[in-house]
Every structure is written in C-alpha cells, then in structure tokens.
Design a protein around this motif. Sequence first.
Motif, mmCIF file in Angstrom:
data_model
loop_
_atom_site.group_PDB
_atom_site.id
_atom_site.type_symbol
_atom_site.label_atom_id
_atom_site.label_comp_id
_atom_site.label_asym_id
_atom_site.label_seq_id
_atom_site.Cartn_x
_atom_site.Cartn_y
_atom_site.Cartn_z
ATOM 1 N N ASP A 106 13.579 9.056 3.571
ATOM 2 C CA ASP A 106 14.263 8.824 4.841
ATOM 3 C C ASP A 106 13.299 8.802 6.027
ATOM 4 N N ILE A 107 12.204 9.555 5.928
ATOM 5 C CA ILE A 107 11.307 9.670 7.088
ATOM 6 C C ILE A 107 10.075 8.775 6.956
ATOM 7 N N ILE A 108 9.843 8.191 5.766
ATOM 8 C CA ILE A 108 8.708 7.279 5.594
ATOM 9 C C ILE A 108 9.142 5.886 6.023
ATOM 10 N N ASP A 109 8.394 5.291 6.945
ATOM 11 C CA ASP A 109 8.706 3.934 7.410
ATOM 12 C C ASP A 109 8.019 2.897 6.524
ATOM 13 N N ALA A 110 6.735 3.046 6.277
ATOM 14 C CA ALA A 110 6.003 2.093 5.427
ATOM 15 C C ALA A 110 4.730 2.756 4.930
ATOM 16 N N LEU A 111 4.256 2.265 3.776
ATOM 17 C CA LEU A 111 3.012 2.738 3.176
ATOM 18 C C LEU A 111 2.136 1.515 2.914
ATOM 19 N N MET A 112 0.917 1.515 3.462
ATOM 20 C CA MET A 112 0.020 0.362 3.372
ATOM 21 C C MET A 112 -1.202 0.725 2.537
ATOM 22 N N ILE A 113 -1.431 -0.057 1.464
ATOM 23 C CA ILE A 113 -2.604 0.151 0.610
ATOM 24 C C ILE A 113 -3.658 -0.886 0.974
ATOM 25 N N ARG A 114 -4.842 -0.415 1.308
ATOM 26 C CA ARG A 114 -5.965 -1.286 1.636
ATOM 27 C C ARG A 114 -7.108 -1.034 0.662
ATOM 28 N N ASN A 115 -7.943 -2.062 0.447
ATOM 29 C CA ASN A 115 -9.028 -1.987 -0.534
ATOM 30 C C ASN A 115 -10.367 -2.289 0.129
ATOM 31 N N THR A 116 -11.380 -1.581 -0.314
ATOM 32 C CA THR A 116 -12.760 -1.813 0.125
ATOM 33 C C THR A 116 -13.634 -1.929 -1.115
ATOM 34 N N TRP A 117 -14.409 -2.998 -1.180
ATOM 35 C CA TRP A 117 -15.247 -3.228 -2.368
ATOM 36 C C TRP A 117 -16.499 -2.353 -2.310
ATOM 37 N N ASP A 118 -16.740 -1.625 -3.405
ATOM 38 C CA ASP A 118 -17.927 -0.774 -3.520
ATOM 39 C C ASP A 118 -18.936 -1.490 -4.407
ATOM 40 N N PRO A 119 -19.940 -2.162 -3.821
ATOM 41 C CA PRO A 119 -20.873 -2.951 -4.651
ATOM 42 C C PRO A 119 -21.759 -2.095 -5.543
ATOM 43 N N SER A 120 -22.028 -0.864 -5.138
ATOM 44 C CA SER A 120 -22.924 -0.023 -5.942
ATOM 45 C C SER A 120 -22.283 0.354 -7.272
ATOM 46 N N ASN A 121 -20.961 0.656 -7.236
ATOM 47 C CA ASN A 121 -20.251 1.011 -8.471
ATOM 48 C C ASN A 121 -19.435 -0.134 -9.036
ATOM 49 N N ASN A 122 -19.431 -1.275 -8.304
ATOM 50 C CA ASN A 122 -18.720 -2.478 -8.768
ATOM 51 C C ASN A 122 -17.230 -2.202 -8.986
ATOM 52 N N ILE A 123 -16.613 -1.493 -8.036
ATOM 53 C CA ILE A 123 -15.184 -1.186 -8.139
ATOM 54 C C ILE A 123 -14.563 -1.285 -6.744
ATOM 55 N N TRP A 124 -13.215 -1.334 -6.722
ATOM 56 C CA TRP A 124 -12.469 -1.313 -5.462
ATOM 57 C C TRP A 124 -12.153 0.141 -5.095
ATOM 58 N N ARG A 125 -12.395 0.477 -3.838
ATOM 59 C CA ARG A 125 -12.009 1.774 -3.310
ATOM 60 C C ARG A 125 -10.694 1.593 -2.544
ATOM 61 N N ARG A 126 -9.681 2.316 -2.943
ATOM 62 C CA ARG A 126 -8.359 2.159 -2.329
ATOM 63 C C ARG A 126 -8.011 3.358 -1.467
ATOM 64 N N GLU A 127 -7.311 3.062 -0.385
ATOM 65 C CA GLU A 127 -6.800 4.124 0.468
ATOM 66 C C GLU A 127 -5.417 3.711 0.961
ATOM 67 N N CYS A 128 -4.597 4.708 1.250
ATOM 68 C CA CYS A 128 -3.215 4.461 1.668
ATOM 69 C C CYS A 128 -2.983 5.114 3.027
ATOM 70 N N SER A 129 -2.311 4.388 3.910
ATOM 71 C CA SER A 129 -1.936 4.933 5.213
ATOM 72 C C SER A 129 -0.422 4.886 5.347
ATOM 73 N N ALA A 130 0.135 5.873 6.015
ATOM 74 C CA ALA A 130 1.594 5.981 6.140
ATOM 75 C C ALA A 130 2.004 5.918 7.597
ATOM 76 N N THR A 131 3.129 5.241 7.848
ATOM 77 C CA THR A 131 3.781 5.282 9.156
ATOM 78 C C THR A 131 5.139 5.932 8.977
ATOM 79 N N PHE A 132 5.536 6.729 9.962
ATOM 80 C CA PHE A 132 6.726 7.565 9.813
ATOM 81 C C PHE A 132 7.788 7.181 10.842
ATOM 82 N N ASN A 133 9.028 7.457 10.463
ATOM 83 C CA ASN A 133 10.163 7.320 11.375
ATOM 84 C C ASN A 133 10.396 8.700 12.000
#
Length: 541
Positions: free
Chosen positions: A501-528
């Motif tokens: 009820d109080i979560i408005d949206a959750l956004m997942i963004r990706n950053t490429w890590d060339p040293s480990n050859n993987i995607w680094r993911r992080e999530c940000s939340a906006t609230f009502n």
Amino acid sequence: MHVAIYARHSTDKQETSTQDQIRRCREYCRVKGYHVADVFFDEGISGSHLANRPGIGALLVAALDGKFEGVIAEDLSRISRDQADTANFFKKMVFLGVPVETVSDGLINELHIGLKSTMNALYLKDLSDKTHRGVVAAVLRGGVPGGQLYGYDLIHALDEFGEPIRGKRKVNQEQAAIIQEIFEYYAEGRKLKHICDDLNRQGIDSPKGGKWAPSSLVGSFVRQTGMLRQTLYNGFVTFNKLQYRKHPENGKRLSIVRPEKEWITVPIPELAILKEDTFLKVQKALDERSSMHMQRKLIPAVMTDDERRDKSIRRSKEWRRNQAVGNKRANAVFGGKLYCGEHDQKITATYAKHYSCPVKGCANRNLHYDEIIKLVLDAIAELDETKIIENFGSDEIRYRRNQHNSEIARLTEQLEQLRANINKVIEALGPNARSREIRAFFDDKAEQIQRTKLDISRHRRELGEASIPKSLGRIIQRHNSLVARLCVWSRDPEAVALLRDIIDALMIRNTWDPSNNIWRRECSATFNFNALIAADKRRFS
C-alpha cells in the motif's frame, strides 16, 4: 432562407474532399440567395450507414431545434448510400418541414429518393465486388491477403506490367524455426499450455508481442483459425473463408463463415515452412482433440439426473480436497510495482520465480525471485525520518500548504463578513420582519455560511495531510518491523499487503562491471507518503 450545409468525404478515394464540397455548396447558396446558418460534415467516414456519424447526428439534432429551414448537400450520396437510411432521413426532414436540396439535382423529392438511392446502393455492391475481385487477382499473382503473418515479412515487388503485387511475402527464418518447433511439439502430443509455457520461459514474444496463449495456437475450430491451422505454412494460401455483411440495425460489419466449398486455395510452395507430413499430422491431432472437446461439451446434455448428481458430488469432493491442501500463495511485495530503469517498462513474471523486462536484449531479463527480493528489501529499508521530512519540505508540498493557509484565512474572513451582514439586517428590521422575501434572504445566507464552513473544514483536512506528521518515530518503527518480517519470510501475507500500500514504484537499474564481466544491479524505491501516514492513523485511531 437559413440553410445548413452537409458534406461527407468517404474512405473510398473520392475526387472531392469535404472542404471542396462545402465550397461548392456555399457557391450554390450564394446564387440561390440562401443564408448559411451552419455547416456539418463527416471526414473519412463511409456512407453505407448513418450510425456512428457525428456530423449527420448533429445535423438531425439541430433540425429538431429549428436552427435552419433547409439542408444543402453536393449530392444525395453524400447523405447516405444506403436506400433505407436515405429514405428515413428524407422522411424526417419532410416531417420537420425542412426541404433537402443538392447541387447536382436541386430540390429532392420522392422520385430522387427512389432512383438515386437505388443507384447509390448498386454502387456499394459494385465496389464490394471489385474489391473482392482485386483480392483474388492479387493472390493469383503471388500475394497473400491479410496483414502481418507470423513467420513472414512483407516485401515490395512488381508484376510483369509494373503494377505492385500486394501481399508479397518472404519467409522470416528466425520465426520459421519457432513455428517448426511448435508444430513438432504438438505432433508429439504435448499440451498447448506446456508449449506456451516453454515459449514464454525462453522469452520469445508472441505474434502480438505479449505472452503466448493456447488460443493463439489453436484458434477457432468453426472458423479454422489459429497458427496450427495456417495452411500457408504448408505452402497453400486459403482465403475467401469469411463473408462480411452489414447488420441492418446498427450498420456494423459482421463476419460470417462461407461454406467450405467456396473457399479458394492457391499453392505458393516457395512460402512453405513445414514438411507436409508434419502439417498433416498436426491437422489430424487437432481434429481428434476437437472431437474430444465436443464430446465433453455434449455428454452432459444426454446424462441422466442420477449421473449429473454423482458428477456434482465428485466435483464437490475434489474441490474440498484441493482447499484442504493449503491456502493460495501470497503475492510478492514487488508485484506490479517493479520497473526497468533503462526502458521504463514493467518487469513481469515470465515463469516460475523468474521475471523479465519485455524489451529484448535488456539486462533485466530472466531475473530470479531471490535476487529481486533482496534488492527490493534493501531499497524499502532505506526509508527513514529524513526522507519523510524531505518529502514534506519539498517546494510542491510547501506551495500546497501556503495555498491551504491562504484559503482558510480568506474563507474565515468571508464567514465573519456573512455573520456581520446578518446581524446588521436583524438590527435594522427588528423582530416583526417576517415576510417571505426576508425568510428567503436568511435561508440563502445560512446556506452560504454552511458551505463556507465545509470549505474551511476541507482545507484544514488537506493542510493536515500536507504537514509533517508528529508520530514520525512510530511510523518508521512500524515500517522497519514490517521489513524485518519480510526478511524472515518474504511471502508473509500481512506484511506484504501493508507494504504494498505504501510502495509507489520500484526501479531496477544496471551498471556494467567490466572487471568482473557482470551486471551490477541496484533498486530504488519511491513511496506514497500519504498512504504511509494514513495507515498509521488507521492503526491508532
């Protein structure tokens, strides 16, 4: 005489547009000495029926209101090409005493209605026949009727006379491989649902761009539609299966299946995707499964009362047994609120515990539930008193508070002025002023006072919602408690329901890590934040 002009430009490539017709009608009115009171028109609408034509509808309403004394059109066919509609329109105008004139024929009478309406109806019939003949000719020249078809790409080509071949196609090899896989699976006896689940799990888009569904594969048995019944995959185009007729009441086009003997089949071997034996095997399997489906539908009609009762008892027992197995699984806390930060698209479930962005090639594809829930819990755990204070200290919220305070002050002053005016009137008139006009005056003032009080109360309530709550510590403590419950069990139904009820949206963004050859993911939340505070008030009210 005041007249109204009506013009219509149909979808059939006419030589004159509505503006050309209107200019010609205005010139006609100038010569006749008529005054143009209004102009009505329908742009790009067929003349086969009056229904759903806003221009002619507005003209009829204006005629009922008596806003003009006559109707001018370029030709009777502009009003309608349907005999019944033309006659009905003419009868309404006669009843209202409004004559109908056309530039081509002058004043319209019953003779024009009979002859011209018949000619217009014959024009529509001839146009339909020509269109049908054109489709047949295009197929015989190598074209395929219809729009985009899964497994093929449209191409542009010319025939020996330099004319474009409509519907010319070529095989899309990537989609053709998927079609071959679908037919092989079905020929092996796999269920439609399992085939669709496999395709969705692989992230393959359906012909319409969404998820695969059994209906898109099997289609309709009566109309012989669906991907598994598409004869073009076997090198034959089948058309002329449907006939379109106009409904006599609403004018809508309805498709009716023609008898199978009227269907036209033309071989186009260069467009074949499947082997003939595979296609025939699938058609046989479709017929067998359709027969079993029809039996399941027809058997209840011939069952006795005792057999129906026994069947009902068995179903009831099975239902109770299924209910006793366990409750329905709770939804995920991020369900319907998860978005891809790169494409701003919803991330949805594709198959068991896996979620994907609908855009192909996106890094947010095939994400596992365990990975997502960890990111989400970290994001919603960041809510603290500082974030709430920052929200209520934003320029937008401050502006709203100032607006409410200004309105409260203005309305309070208005309320005091109303009361003062009433007191002055009472003192001036004395106790014997009891006329009807005086009572009406006091009733009106009393209503104004009540309305002003209600407005003040509303602004005070909205001001409270836009102000920093006093129980910030309690709100954050309750929020952290719910997050902790999800850390123990991420499907906790009560915690999931309250946090959603109080979560408005959750956004997942990706950053490429060339040293480990993987995607680094992080999530940000906006609230009502309003919902967050309202939930706290409900709990302690």
